[in-house]
Design a protein around this motif. Structure first.
Motif, PDB file in Angstrom:
ATOM      1  N   GLY A  87      -5.396 -27.829 -10.141  1.00 18.50           N
ATOM      2  CA  GLY A  87      -6.142 -28.322  -8.990  1.00 18.50           C
ATOM      3  C   GLY A  87      -5.317 -28.519  -7.738  1.00 18.50           C
ATOM      4  N   ILE A  88      -4.282 -27.707  -7.570  1.00 13.68           N
ATOM      5  CA  ILE A  88      -3.400 -27.822  -6.404  1.00 13.68           C
ATOM      6  C   ILE A  88      -3.645 -26.627  -5.486  1.00 13.68           C
ATOM      7  CG2 ILE A  88      -1.010 -27.933  -5.611  1.00 13.68           C
ATOM      8  CD1 ILE A  88      -0.322 -28.994  -8.469  1.00 13.68           C
ATOM      9  N   ASP A  89      -4.022 -26.912  -4.234  1.00 15.58           N
ATOM     10  CA  ASP A  89      -4.246 -25.805  -3.303  1.00 15.58           C
ATOM     11  C   ASP A  89      -2.906 -25.362  -2.694  1.00 15.58           C
ATOM     12  OD1 ASP A  89      -4.479 -26.760  -0.069  1.00 15.58           O
ATOM     13  OD2 ASP A  89      -4.461 -28.341  -1.586  1.00 15.58           O
ATOM     14  N   PRO A  90      -2.812 -24.097  -2.307  1.00 16.29           N
ATOM     15  CA  PRO A  90      -1.537 -23.554  -1.795  1.00 16.29           C
ATOM     16  C   PRO A  90      -0.998 -24.304  -0.583  1.00 16.29           C
ATOM     17  CG  PRO A  90      -3.122 -21.785  -2.129  1.00 16.29           C
ATOM     18  CD  PRO A  90      -3.847 -23.073  -2.362  1.00 16.29           C
ATOM     19  N   GLN A  91      -1.875 -24.750   0.305  1.00 13.38           N
ATOM     20  CA  GLN A  91      -1.397 -25.454   1.501  1.00 13.38           C
ATOM     21  C   GLN A  91      -0.680 -26.742   1.130  1.00 13.38           C
ATOM     22  OE1 GLN A  91      -1.642 -23.982   4.644  1.00 13.38           O
ATOM     23  NE2 GLN A  91      -0.083 -25.534   4.991  1.00 13.38           N
ATOM     24  N   GLN A  96       4.110 -29.940   1.037  1.00 11.87           N
ATOM     25  CA  GLN A  96       4.994 -30.799   0.256  1.00 11.87           C
ATOM     26  C   GLN A  96       6.426 -30.275   0.270  1.00 11.87           C
ATOM     27  OE1 GLN A  96       3.419 -31.969  -3.542  1.00 11.87           O
ATOM     28  NE2 GLN A  96       5.435 -32.503  -4.349  1.00 11.87           N
ATOM     29  N   ASN A  97       6.570 -28.961   0.152  1.00 11.88           N
ATOM     30  CA  ASN A  97       7.911 -28.389   0.150  1.00 11.88           C
ATOM     31  C   ASN A  97       8.587 -28.570   1.500  1.00 11.88           C
ATOM     32  OD1 ASN A  97       9.692 -25.619   0.525  1.00 11.88           O
ATOM     33  ND2 ASN A  97       9.895 -26.600  -1.475  1.00 11.88           N
ATOM     34  N   GLU A  98       7.841 -28.351   2.588  1.00 10.94           N
ATOM     35  CA  GLU A  98       8.428 -28.507   3.919  1.00 10.94           C
ATOM     36  C   GLU A  98       8.824 -29.963   4.166  1.00 10.94           C
ATOM     37  OE1 GLU A  98       7.026 -27.923   8.486  1.00 10.94           O
ATOM     38  OE2 GLU A  98       6.570 -26.278   7.092  1.00 10.94           O
ATOM     39  N   THR A  99       7.992 -30.886   3.754  1.00  5.79           N
ATOM     40  CA  THR A  99       8.308 -32.313   3.902  1.00  5.79           C
ATOM     41  C   THR A  99       9.581 -32.658   3.139  1.00  5.79           C
ATOM     42  OG1 THR A  99       5.972 -32.868   4.204  1.00  5.79           O
ATOM     43  CG2 THR A  99       7.438 -34.655   3.501  1.00  5.79           C
ATOM     44  N   LYS A 100       9.703 -32.164   1.912  1.00  6.53           N
ATOM     45  CA  LYS A 100      10.885 -32.428   1.086  1.00  6.53           C
ATOM     46  C   LYS A 100      12.148 -31.885   1.759  1.00  6.53           C
ATOM     47  CE  LYS A 100      12.058 -29.689  -2.244  1.00  6.53           C
ATOM     48  NZ  LYS A 100      12.061 -28.883  -3.466  1.00  6.53           N
ATOM     49  N   ILE A 101      12.097 -30.664   2.257  1.00  7.93           N
ATOM     50  CA  ILE A 101      13.277 -30.050   2.888  1.00  7.93           C
ATOM     51  C   ILE A 101      13.656 -30.810   4.161  1.00  7.93           C
ATOM     52  CG2 ILE A 101      14.108 -27.982   4.081  1.00  7.93           C
ATOM     53  CD1 ILE A 101      12.516 -26.341   1.975  1.00  7.93           C
ATOM     54  N   LYS A 102      12.666 -31.159   4.971  1.00 11.40           N
ATOM     55  CA  LYS A 102      12.946 -31.908   6.197  1.00 11.40           C
ATOM     56  C   LYS A 102      13.596 -33.249   5.894  1.00 11.40           C
ATOM     57  CE  LYS A 102       9.436 -29.883   9.186  1.00 11.40           C
ATOM     58  NZ  LYS A 102       8.138 -30.087   9.852  1.00 11.40           N
ATOM     59  N   ALA A 103      13.101 -33.926   4.878  1.00 13.24           N
ATOM     60  CA  ALA A 103      13.671 -35.225   4.513  1.00 13.24           C
ATOM     61  C   ALA A 103      15.082 -35.060   3.955  1.00 13.24           C
ATOM     62  CB  ALA A 103      12.783 -35.925   3.486  1.00 13.24           C
TER      63      ALA A 103
END
Length: 109
Positions: A87-91, A96-103
């Protein structure tokens, strides 16, 4: 016709369901992903190092690039099916990945 990632995922899920492929468990699907990653590895190796196999003919740059895109897409499709099963949409994955990398690297939004 160009599809968004979300549209492609919906189309792909429908295709898999119609062929009774969607019902495979995520553990089995991970095996399929591993197989596709191996094929992606071979495609990248062919571009970076070449192939020295007596049963294979030399491919053109266009053929190598086509094969690379094909294998990347095959890997992406397996990931999209697994994401849909949970139930996870691609967006969400992208965000989530971009947020993780930025942090992690102290990057601005």
């Amino acid at each position: 016709m160009t599809k968004s990632l979300d549209e492609h995922q919906k189309w792909l899920v429908n295709f898999y369901k119609n062929r009774d492929w969607y019902n495979y468990s995520s553990l089995i699907r991970l095996n399929f992903l591993s197989e596709e990653v191996g094929e992606l590895n071979r495609a990248v190796r062919s571009i970076e190092l070449g192939r020295d196999h007596p049963g294979e003919s030399q491919k053109t740059e266009a053929e190598l690039q086509y094969n690379l895109r094909e294998e990347l897409a095959d890997c992406l499709d397996q990931i999209l099916i697994i994401a849909d099963k949970y139930g996870i949409d691609p967006q969400t994955l992208i965000n989530q990945n971009e947020t993780k990398i930025k942090a992690r690297f102290n990057l601005p939004d």
